[in-house]
Design an enzyme around this catalytic site. Sequence first.
Site, PDB file in Angstrom:
ATOM      1  N   LYS A  13      33.418  47.293  29.189  1.00 51.68           N
ATOM      2  CA  LYS A  13      34.104  47.648  30.257  1.00 51.68           C
ATOM      3  C   LYS A  13      33.639  48.845  30.758  1.00 51.68           C
ATOM      4  O   LYS A  13      32.006  49.374  29.960  1.00 51.68           O
ATOM      5  CB  LYS A  13      35.622  48.026  30.430  1.00 51.68           C
ATOM      6  CG  LYS A  13      36.181  46.354  30.383  1.00 51.68           C
ATOM      7  CD  LYS A  13      37.568  45.768  30.666  1.00 51.68           C
ATOM      8  CE  LYS A  13      37.816  44.207  30.814  1.00 51.68           C
ATOM      9  NZ  LYS A  13      38.963  43.976  31.289  1.00 51.68           N
ATOM     10  N   HIS A  97      34.758  40.070  38.957  1.00 44.35           N
ATOM     11  CA  HIS A  97      35.744  40.858  38.129  1.00 44.35           C
ATOM     12  C   HIS A  97      36.830  41.116  39.280  1.00 44.35           C
ATOM     13  O   HIS A  97      36.670  41.722  39.458  1.00 44.35           O
ATOM     14  CB  HIS A  97      35.542  41.273  36.613  1.00 44.35           C
ATOM     15  CG  HIS A  97      36.780  41.637  36.026  1.00 44.35           C
ATOM     16  ND1 HIS A  97      37.542  42.763  36.229  1.00 44.35           N
ATOM     17  CD2 HIS A  97      36.413  41.150  34.525  1.00 44.35           C
ATOM     18  CE1 HIS A  97      38.469  41.943  34.960  1.00 44.35           C
ATOM     19  NE2 HIS A  97      37.408  41.668  34.230  1.00 44.35           N
ATOM     20  N   GLU A 164      38.952  33.335  33.882  1.00 39.57           N
ATOM     21  CA  GLU A 164      40.052  34.062  33.770  1.00 39.57           C
ATOM     22  C   GLU A 164      40.875  34.762  34.794  1.00 39.57           C
ATOM     23  O   GLU A 164      40.845  35.322  35.845  1.00 39.57           O
ATOM     24  CB  GLU A 164      38.967  36.213  33.337  1.00 39.57           C
ATOM     25  CG  GLU A 164      38.014  35.304  32.516  1.00 39.57           C
ATOM     26  CD  GLU A 164      37.637  36.846  32.411  1.00 39.57           C
ATOM     27  OE1 GLU A 164      38.077  37.946  32.482  1.00 39.57           O
ATOM     28  OE2 GLU A 164      36.329  36.843  31.875  1.00 39.57           O
ATOM     29  N   GLY A 170      44.778  42.153  30.752  1.00 43.19           N
ATOM     30  CA  GLY A 170      44.933  43.192  30.125  1.00 43.19           C
ATOM     31  C   GLY A 170      46.672  42.837  29.946  1.00 43.19           C
ATOM     32  O   GLY A 170      47.266  43.681  29.568  1.00 43.19           O
ATOM     33  N   SER A 205      42.465  38.494  28.664  1.00 42.46           N
ATOM     34  CA  SER A 205      43.449  38.817  26.791  1.00 42.46           C
ATOM     35  C   SER A 205      42.684  37.894  26.070  1.00 42.46           C
ATOM     36  O   SER A 205      43.503  37.519  24.941  1.00 42.46           O
ATOM     37  CB  SER A 205      44.697  39.252  27.003  1.00 42.46           C
ATOM     38  OG  SER A 205      44.586  39.348  27.745  1.00 42.46           O
ATOM     39  N   GLY A 232      36.873  41.003  26.251  1.00 46.14           N
ATOM     40  CA  GLY A 232      37.040  42.433  26.676  1.00 46.14           C
ATOM     41  C   GLY A 232      37.857  43.503  25.409  1.00 46.14           C
ATOM     42  O   GLY A 232      36.971  43.717  24.598  1.00 46.14           O
TER      43      GLY A 232
END
Length: 253
Positions: A13, A97, A164, A170, A205, A232
Amino acid sequence: MSLPRNLAGFSSKAYQSVADARRWAEVVGEALSDGRGEGHYICVPHPVLPLMTSWLAGTGMDVGVQDLSRFGPGPHTGDVTAEVLAELGCRYVMLGHPERRRDYGETWETVAEKAARASENGIVPIIIAGEPNRDDDVRAVCSEQLDYILGAVAPEADLMIAYEPAWAIGAADAAPPEHIVASVATVRDLLSNRPGESRIVYGGSAKSGTYTDIVAAGTEDPMGVPDGVFLGRAGLDPHAFLASVDEVERARH
């Protein structure tokens, strides 16, 4: 070039400085110096692409980026074209994304345009697909998302889907393994008529141990076991990424 069968990936990221990225590569590069990283990959910001490619030389790992322009060469100030990225040896590009759609208002039409640009230039699109909310119909949502992509990318082209669910991105933990298995089986079915090679990985996650849990949940439904895992923020720890490489290799051999 055919797609690897076993895939452990990491998107940095916008977390890492160049110095951070180099330290990450030093740990991973030493651990995989025997070429054991073949087929696994990292997606980095554009300026880091040639650096990371150099740092990971000899590991077998592929290097990709996290976005590209929907335009070709021309008067598009600030854009990074697929042509330039291909010249730099870019293997993959992440597209669709939820963070980019949230921050920049990208639509699925735009994502499809970018996927076409990537594929036409030999870069494999990694399409981030999944339902926004936990109670959404996975088949309905993913079918609509993938219709845009399958209408833009040549049927014989290589394609990777990162399943995802946005509600898991997150979060403290990945989506429940049983949910992942059912959803990956659905996505695999949606791709079943493509003549080109397709792979599916799980993100959202994901961390060390996630892939092992998915495999255990998929003993009754092997079509629901993804071809790998996509980390991530958990992958910022190079040892966690290496653990996921080992997990995927153990489970798929």
